[in-house]
Design a protein around this motif. Structure first.
Motif, mmCIF file in Angstrom:
data_model
loop_
_atom_site.group_PDB
_atom_site.id
_atom_site.type_symbol
_atom_site.label_atom_id
_atom_site.label_comp_id
_atom_site.label_asym_id
_atom_site.label_seq_id
_atom_site.Cartn_x
_atom_site.Cartn_y
_atom_site.Cartn_z
ATOM 1 N N THR A 54 0.814 -1.217 0.000
ATOM 2 C CA THR A 54 0.000 0.000 0.000
ATOM 3 C C THR A 54 0.848 1.269 0.000
ATOM 4 O O THR A 54 0.345 2.361 0.253
ATOM 5 C CB THR A 54 -0.952 0.009 1.209
ATOM 6 N N LEU A 55 2.148 1.106 -0.271
ATOM 7 C CA LEU A 55 3.068 2.224 -0.512
ATOM 8 C C LEU A 55 3.298 3.115 0.704
ATOM 9 O O LEU A 55 3.763 4.248 0.562
ATOM 10 C CB LEU A 55 2.587 3.073 -1.699
ATOM 11 N N SER A 146 -17.954 -9.720 0.038
ATOM 12 C CA SER A 146 -17.233 -8.639 0.711
ATOM 13 C C SER A 146 -16.457 -7.777 -0.276
ATOM 14 O O SER A 146 -16.356 -6.555 -0.107
ATOM 15 C CB SER A 146 -16.284 -9.225 1.764
ATOM 16 N N ILE A 147 -15.895 -8.399 -1.309
ATOM 17 C CA ILE A 147 -15.169 -7.635 -2.329
ATOM 18 C C ILE A 147 -16.119 -6.682 -3.045
ATOM 19 O O ILE A 147 -15.794 -5.509 -3.284
ATOM 20 C CB ILE A 147 -14.479 -8.587 -3.324
ATOM 21 N N GLU A 148 -17.297 -7.165 -3.394
ATOM 22 C CA GLU A 148 -18.270 -6.302 -4.072
ATOM 23 C C GLU A 148 -18.705 -5.161 -3.161
ATOM 24 O O GLU A 148 -18.871 -4.020 -3.609
ATOM 25 C CB GLU A 148 -19.469 -7.140 -4.518
ATOM 26 N N ARG A 149 -18.870 -5.446 -1.878
ATOM 27 C CA ARG A 149 -19.260 -4.396 -0.931
ATOM 28 C C ARG A 149 -18.151 -3.356 -0.781
ATOM 29 O O ARG A 149 -18.421 -2.152 -0.720
ATOM 30 C CB ARG A 149 -19.604 -5.010 0.424
ATOM 31 N N ALA A 150 -16.903 -3.805 -0.736
ATOM 32 C CA ALA A 150 -15.782 -2.872 -0.621
ATOM 33 C C ALA A 150 -15.738 -1.930 -1.817
ATOM 34 O O ALA A 150 -15.471 -0.729 -1.672
ATOM 35 C CB ALA A 150 -14.467 -3.640 -0.499
ATOM 36 N N ALA A 151 -16.014 -2.461 -3.009
ATOM 37 C CA ALA A 151 -16.013 -1.618 -4.205
ATOM 38 C C ALA A 151 -17.154 -0.608 -4.158
ATOM 39 O O ALA A 151 -16.985 0.555 -4.533
ATOM 40 C CB ALA A 151 -16.127 -2.487 -5.455
ATOM 41 N N ALA A 158 -9.929 -2.080 2.203
ATOM 42 C CA ALA A 158 -10.709 -3.299 2.405
ATOM 43 C C ALA A 158 -10.555 -4.217 1.198
ATOM 44 O O ALA A 158 -10.381 -5.434 1.339
ATOM 45 C CB ALA A 158 -12.178 -2.959 2.635
ATOM 46 N N PHE A 159 -10.602 -3.640 0.011
ATOM 47 C CA PHE A 159 -10.436 -4.436 -1.209
ATOM 48 C C PHE A 159 -9.073 -5.120 -1.225
ATOM 49 O O PHE A 159 -8.962 -6.311 -1.545
ATOM 50 C CB PHE A 159 -10.594 -3.557 -2.446
ATOM 51 N N MET A 160 -8.016 -4.382 -0.877
ATOM 52 C CA MET A 160 -6.674 -4.951 -0.903
ATOM 53 C C MET A 160 -6.546 -6.122 0.067
ATOM 54 O O MET A 160 -5.940 -7.147 -0.247
ATOM 55 C CB MET A 160 -5.649 -3.873 -0.556
ATOM 56 N N ARG A 161 -7.118 -5.977 1.251
ATOM 57 C CA ARG A 161 -7.019 -7.048 2.246
ATOM 58 C C ARG A 161 -7.839 -8.266 1.829
ATOM 59 O O ARG A 161 -7.429 -9.412 2.044
ATOM 60 C CB ARG A 161 -7.452 -6.522 3.612
ATOM 61 N N LEU A 162 -8.980 -8.025 1.215
ATOM 62 C CA LEU A 162 -9.792 -9.140 0.722
ATOM 63 C C LEU A 162 -9.116 -9.819 -0.464
ATOM 64 O O LEU A 162 -9.182 -11.047 -0.607
ATOM 65 C CB LEU A 162 -11.182 -8.633 0.333
ATOM 66 N N ASP A 163 -8.464 -9.036 -1.304
ATOM 67 C CA ASP A 163 -7.719 -9.607 -2.423
ATOM 68 C C ASP A 163 -6.608 -10.509 -1.901
ATOM 69 O O ASP A 163 -6.365 -11.600 -2.429
ATOM 70 C CB ASP A 163 -7.143 -8.476 -3.276
ATOM 71 N N ARG A 164 -5.936 -10.071 -0.844
ATOM 72 C CA ARG A 164 -4.888 -10.900 -0.246
ATOM 73 C C ARG A 164 -5.484 -12.188 0.321
ATOM 74 O O ARG A 164 -4.903 -13.270 0.192
ATOM 75 C CB ARG A 164 -4.167 -10.118 0.857
ATOM 76 N N ARG A 191 -0.370 -6.955 -6.364
ATOM 77 C CA ARG A 191 -1.220 -6.077 -5.549
ATOM 78 C C ARG A 191 -0.596 -4.692 -5.416
ATOM 79 O O ARG A 191 -1.297 -3.684 -5.480
ATOM 80 C CB ARG A 191 -1.450 -6.687 -4.160
ATOM 81 N N ARG A 192 0.715 -4.621 -5.231
ATOM 82 C CA ARG A 192 1.373 -3.318 -5.096
ATOM 83 C C ARG A 192 1.270 -2.526 -6.397
ATOM 84 O O ARG A 192 1.002 -1.318 -6.385
ATOM 85 C CB ARG A 192 2.841 -3.494 -4.705
ATOM 86 N N PHE A 193 1.476 -3.198 -7.516
ATOM 87 C CA PHE A 193 1.390 -2.525 -8.813
ATOM 88 C C PHE A 193 -0.006 -1.938 -9.012
ATOM 89 O O PHE A 193 -0.162 -0.795 -9.441
ATOM 90 C CB PHE A 193 1.711 -3.523 -9.922
ATOM 91 N N TRP A 194 -1.025 -2.733 -8.689
ATOM 92 C CA TRP A 194 -2.401 -2.256 -8.844
ATOM 93 C C TRP A 194 -2.649 -1.062 -7.929
ATOM 94 O O TRP A 194 -3.230 -0.058 -8.352
ATOM 95 C CB TRP A 194 -3.388 -3.380 -8.523
#
Length: 247
Positions: A54-55, A146-151, A158-164, A191-194
């Protein structure tokens, strides 16, 4: 004062999903909880990896074990072991007697990452849809929701943590240790690139729908659908990476 790696990046965002709680640590004979070395290493790895992805720890930053130990409240031995894992995954480079360098981000290199990731992730998702346990299927379906809700909430953390979490689930359900080792090398870099480029070149709702479709297919035991969803996700991610070259 050293800032904690778990502090929210600024500006702060609402509805941040906390990292998944670790299992209870073992207890000593006197009943007091004690943290095992592996538990502390895993915690150090998660916190440092998220800070890099997350930089909050930026490409080109020079880190030290002492600084990271102070920021996380974890001893230097687990920090050192976590850094060794991150070095294998390409997120840091350990410079003897100098420190730890956070690796740079290269869009052209990321395209090579996606070439590898597509093939391995398709196989693991296809196999995982057949091999997942009942509990893992339920987890996959919950991740999709949860991913759809985060979006919908535009909550990138939240999206990044769910992606992980989805990345880890794919490794778990695929039951192929060799593919798992190789795919894990690509996940943090992706994930970092995105995260670096998504505000300019990405479509968070679309990206979330593609991830959710992949997770839902695994949860529903749809091996063909899981493979197709993975290809659609990789098509999007490759297009996204190419767009950043000209942004």
């Amino acid at each position: 004062m050293v800032q904690s790696l778990t502090d929210k990046p600024k500006p702060q965002r609402s509805a941040v999903v906390p990292p998944k709680a670790a299992s209870s640590p073992p207890k000593a004979a006197n009943g007091l909880a004690v943290a095992s070395a592996s538990t502390l290493t895993d915690r150090a790895y998660r916190e440092i990896e998220e800070a890099i992805v997350t930089l909050r720890l930026k490409p080109g930053d020079i880190l030290s074990e002492q600084m990271l130990a102070a920021a996380t409240g974890i001893g230097r031995t687990p920090i050192r072991e976590a850094l060794q894992r991150l070095a294998i995954e390409g997120l840091v480079t350990i410079l003897p007697r100098k420190g730890i360098l956070v690796s740079e981000i290269n869009p052209r290199s990321q395209l090579l990452v996606f070439e590898v990731r597509r093939e391995l992730e398709r196989m693991l998702c296809r196999n995982g849809a057949d091999r997942a346990t009942k509990e893992q299927r339920a987890q996959a379906l919950q991740i999709a929701k949860s991913i759809e809700r985060a979006a919908q909430q535009n909550d990138d953390m939240a999206f990044m943590r769910l992606d992980r979490e989805l990345n880890q689930l794919i490794l778990d359900v695929g039951h192929n240790e060799y593919a798992t080792r190789a795919l894990k090398l690509t996940q943090g870099l992706s994930r970092r690139f995105w995260y670096q480029h998504y505000r300019v070149a990405a479509d968070l709702p679309l990206c979330a729908r593609l991830h959710a479709a992949q997770s839902r297919a695994i949860g529903e035991g749809n091996s063909k659908g899981a493979a197709e969803a993975t290809d659609k996700l990789m098509d999007y991610m490759e297009s996204f990476a190419r767009a950043t070259v000209t942004v």
